[in-house]
Motif scaffolding. Sequence first.
Motif: not given
Lengths: 365, 352
Positions: B310, A87, A1, A82-85, A98-99, A101-102, A94-95, B324, B313-314, A104, A78, B317, B193
């Motif tokens: 993020p 931190e 992919m 998918r997931y966003l971790q 993002k979904f 905005d994307g 924001p996370n 980091k 990542n989004f 989802f 993906g 990928n 924010r």
Amino acid sequence: MKKRKFGLALSLVLAAGTILGACGSDEGDSKKGDEKKKTENFKVGLVTDTGGVDDKSFNQSSWEGLKKFGKEFGLEEGKSYRYLQSEKEADYIPNLGKFADGGFNLTFAAGFLLEDAVQTAAEQNSGTNFALIDSLLMDEDFKPVFLDNVAAVTFEEHQGSFLVGVVAAKQSKTGKVGFIGGVDSPLIKKFENGFKAGVKSVNPDMEIIAQYAGDFNKPEKGSSIASTMYTQGADIIYHAAGGTGNGVFTEAKNRKKNGEDVWVIGVDRDQHEEGMPENVTLTSMVKRVDVAVYEISKMAMDGKFPGGKESLFGIKENAIGIAESQENVSKESLKLVDEYKEKILKGEIKVPKTDKEFAEFEKSL
Amino acid sequence: MQNLLKNERLFNILVPVISAILGMLAGAIIMVLGNYDPVAGFEALFSGMFGTPKAIGETIRAASPLILSGLAVGFAFKTGLFNIGVEGQLLVGWLASVWVGYAFELPAVLHVTLSILAAAVAGGLWGMIPGYLKAKFKVHEVIVTIMLNYVALYVTADLIKRYLYAGNEKSYRIHESASLSSPFLSQITEGSRLHWGIMIALIAAVIMWFILEKTATGYELKSVGYNQHASMYAGMNVSKNVILSMTISGAFAGMAGAMEGLGTFQNMTVLSSFTGTGFDGIAVALLGANNAFGIILSSLLFGGLNTAAPQMNFDANVPSELIKIIIALIIFFVASGYIIRVIAARFSKEGK
């Protein structure tokens, strides 16, 4: 992919290079545009808390549920699920955004720590659905509030506690069992009253000692309370005390090493491993977050997203039950558990949640 | 090139810049090795840093506490002290700001000012402890500050649970009058924010520069940092200056906590682990060469990188952890700035 994507990007760059004389950012925009057009595709995401997706608990279980859903319906990992971790705590909003905005359709938030963030994100992105696991949305005075695009997923822990209560009553040799709660709150009261009801249903003469540690993160306190209870003659203790419960396991292991016949009942997930190597975990009350995530995803895909209300998951949905590690549970107990499960499902038994309900329940026995 | 080498000041600016670029390049190589698409990765990274008004707002928001914690580290370092306790001072300041923001009801401007001052005082006191121990008993400040970080972590968690607990592991929210958040700033950045804290951070940077460069106190502080014995011989009070330096440093760190408490979150969570902002301050100060202006720039870079992780990542990928690694590599390259100097010197000679 990944290779394919790279190939696409490469050819786009080449094309852009020859025709337009190179403009790097164009390819990204057009790619995003194509993705947005495919709205018939169902897309579902998950935002973890700072524990991360491999925390052996909530986040992991949520992701497993989502993976199962994705695989079953042939979604592409993906892209469509998918997931966003997260931190940092500051990443939650924001996370979630993002979904949204994307494009989802639905985004899960794993755990009550994201409660504020879900509320804010849901207000900012009213066109997207969110699901908060294990909590209701709360206003500033901690009263539940409901938003049309948020499903609040909660669990009927009292039902599962009832079932482990049945096992405890059946397998106790001393006629005395204990309950240790983390913090005295309506939530943990559900565990206590469900457990007590289960024990009393099997044997009304059983004695139950219940105590609260006042903290979810004080193993040493868990140990000392457990020690008192075991000394008083209880041989099985059910804990609903998070990290404090680890102290209960420590105490039980020490006693088992000295030849005492004591047991612990775990909570939230299969805690068999915590009891090893002395093997002190009798059984555990498990909360199947993955089941809830799977079900809510499916409902959303079918256009039946349960927004603006609380979605309860219990025995009926197979989201609450006793753990799969059953080597320490006798056959008779298991049979009895199944019988009571039936009764709860049929509505013959209504498991009490509050002290008041339990008092009435006890009278009716 | 040779002229450039002679110009020490320009070189001090070039080392961090080259390090940042090298760090990014190394990040790209790691992306390729990890079978990720570096073009898409960096595209997402940059768009997450400053691609949209919202991204810019979030980058500046993330930079505000970083600037202050960077100033805290930089200030102490300029006076010869290693303040590893910024994280703890930040937590104490965060709690103090939220407490004052919640417990009092005052007119808006006064309330915000008071809350920020409370954070600065709390952080300052927390920084004063290692300063005092160092001045009086010669206990090394690194050890004391590291230990005090843990004390701060657990004490703040306990205090929230005891006196400010609203439920769900969070404290009560501060009153609107104490809040730094701004609907106006949020609106012009399309819903980020972003809050007024950045102004405070910038003012603090000016204050640091002013104290160190333009006042007699600052001169004494630096002098004690360069050479204690000479300073003592010149009649300066070394103990007083060590305590003062740690206190001012702690006050900056405490205000970094106020950025989180009054700006981003409006409350404080019962934390079970460090936020990392205080430790990032060390990296920020190092990259910014302990210079107030440099610290602002490096905070924007690190704040942006963290914010964009993020997004990367989004969209591409690429795991957020790569950020980091990039940050760590940038620090590594800065620290090995000496090597860069040597290489640059050799190149310039060969060029002749």
